[in-house]
Write a protein that holds these residues in place. Structure first.
Motif, PDB file in Angstrom:
ATOM      1  N   ALA A  74       0.830  -1.204   0.000  1.00 29.47           N
ATOM      2  CA  ALA A  74       0.000   0.000   0.000  1.00 29.47           C
ATOM      3  C   ALA A  74       0.867   1.257   0.000  1.00 29.47           C
ATOM      4  O   ALA A  74       0.595   2.213  -0.729  1.00 29.47           O
ATOM      5  N   VAL A  75       1.926   1.249   0.783  1.00 29.03           N
ATOM      6  CA  VAL A  75       2.842   2.396   0.821  1.00 29.03           C
ATOM      7  C   VAL A  75       3.535   2.563  -0.531  1.00 29.03           C
ATOM      8  O   VAL A  75       3.698   3.685  -1.025  1.00 29.03           O
ATOM      9  N   ALA A  76       3.924   1.469  -1.156  1.00 26.50           N
ATOM     10  CA  ALA A  76       4.572   1.545  -2.468  1.00 26.50           C
ATOM     11  C   ALA A  76       3.613   2.104  -3.520  1.00 26.50           C
ATOM     12  O   ALA A  76       4.006   2.948  -4.341  1.00 26.50           O
ATOM     13  N   LEU A  77       2.364   1.656  -3.531  1.00 25.25           N
ATOM     14  CA  LEU A  77       1.378   2.186  -4.473  1.00 25.25           C
ATOM     15  C   LEU A  77       1.133   3.672  -4.246  1.00 25.25           C
ATOM     16  O   LEU A  77       1.019   4.448  -5.194  1.00 25.25           O
ATOM     17  N   TRP A  78       1.063   4.074  -2.984  1.00 25.29           N
ATOM     18  CA  TRP A  78       0.883   5.486  -2.667  1.00 25.29           C
ATOM     19  C   TRP A  78       2.083   6.295  -3.168  1.00 25.29           C
ATOM     20  O   TRP A  78       1.914   7.390  -3.711  1.00 25.29           O
ATOM     21  N   GLY A  79       3.286   5.753  -3.035  1.00 26.39           N
ATOM     22  CA  GLY A  79       4.477   6.435  -3.523  1.00 26.39           C
ATOM     23  C   GLY A  79       4.468   6.600  -5.034  1.00 26.39           C
ATOM     24  O   GLY A  79       4.815   7.665  -5.554  1.00 26.39           O
ATOM     25  N   VAL A  80       4.052   5.570  -5.750  1.00 29.51           N
ATOM     26  CA  VAL A  80       3.960   5.661  -7.211  1.00 29.51           C
ATOM     27  C   VAL A  80       2.928   6.712  -7.600  1.00 29.51           C
ATOM     28  O   VAL A  80       3.157   7.526  -8.501  1.00 29.51           O
TER      29      VAL A  80
END
Length: 101
Positions: A74-80
């Motif tokens: 979820a954090v990675a998707l938010w970063g993208v």
């Protein structure tokens, strides 16, 4: 190998500046081209590193709980999302909808 990689990345920046293609679209393409050229000229350079890294990651993931893996995703998707939002403006995005055929 170094000068070739630098030339590919600089080429991506030049293409991005002279055309309306955003840098976030050209830079990954130049990195992929560099990896393909590197693997072609020196077989096993990239694939061996990726294989060893995969084994290490797989053994480490077995020790992490599922909730932490989901939170990391979820954090990675938010970063993208934040990166794409940072480098695109509303006037750069065109959406055309057509009804029927």
């Amino acid at each position: 190998m170094g000068p070739l990689g630098v030339a590919l990345v600089l080429g991506a920046f030049v293409v991005a500046r002279r055309t309306r293609i955003p840098i976030w679209a050209t830079a990954p393409a130049s990195v992929v081209a560099f990896v393909v050229v590197l693997e072609t000229l020196a077989p096993g350079t990239v694939s061996d590193v990726v294989r060893r890294l995969g084994v290490e990651v797989a053994s480490g993931i077995g020790q992490v709980s599922s909730a932490l893996i989901l939170a990391g995703g979820a954090v990675a998707l938010w970063g993208v999302y934040r990166v794409v939002k940072r480098f695109t403006r509303k006037d750069q995005v065109a959406l055309t909808l057509r009804r029927g055929s």
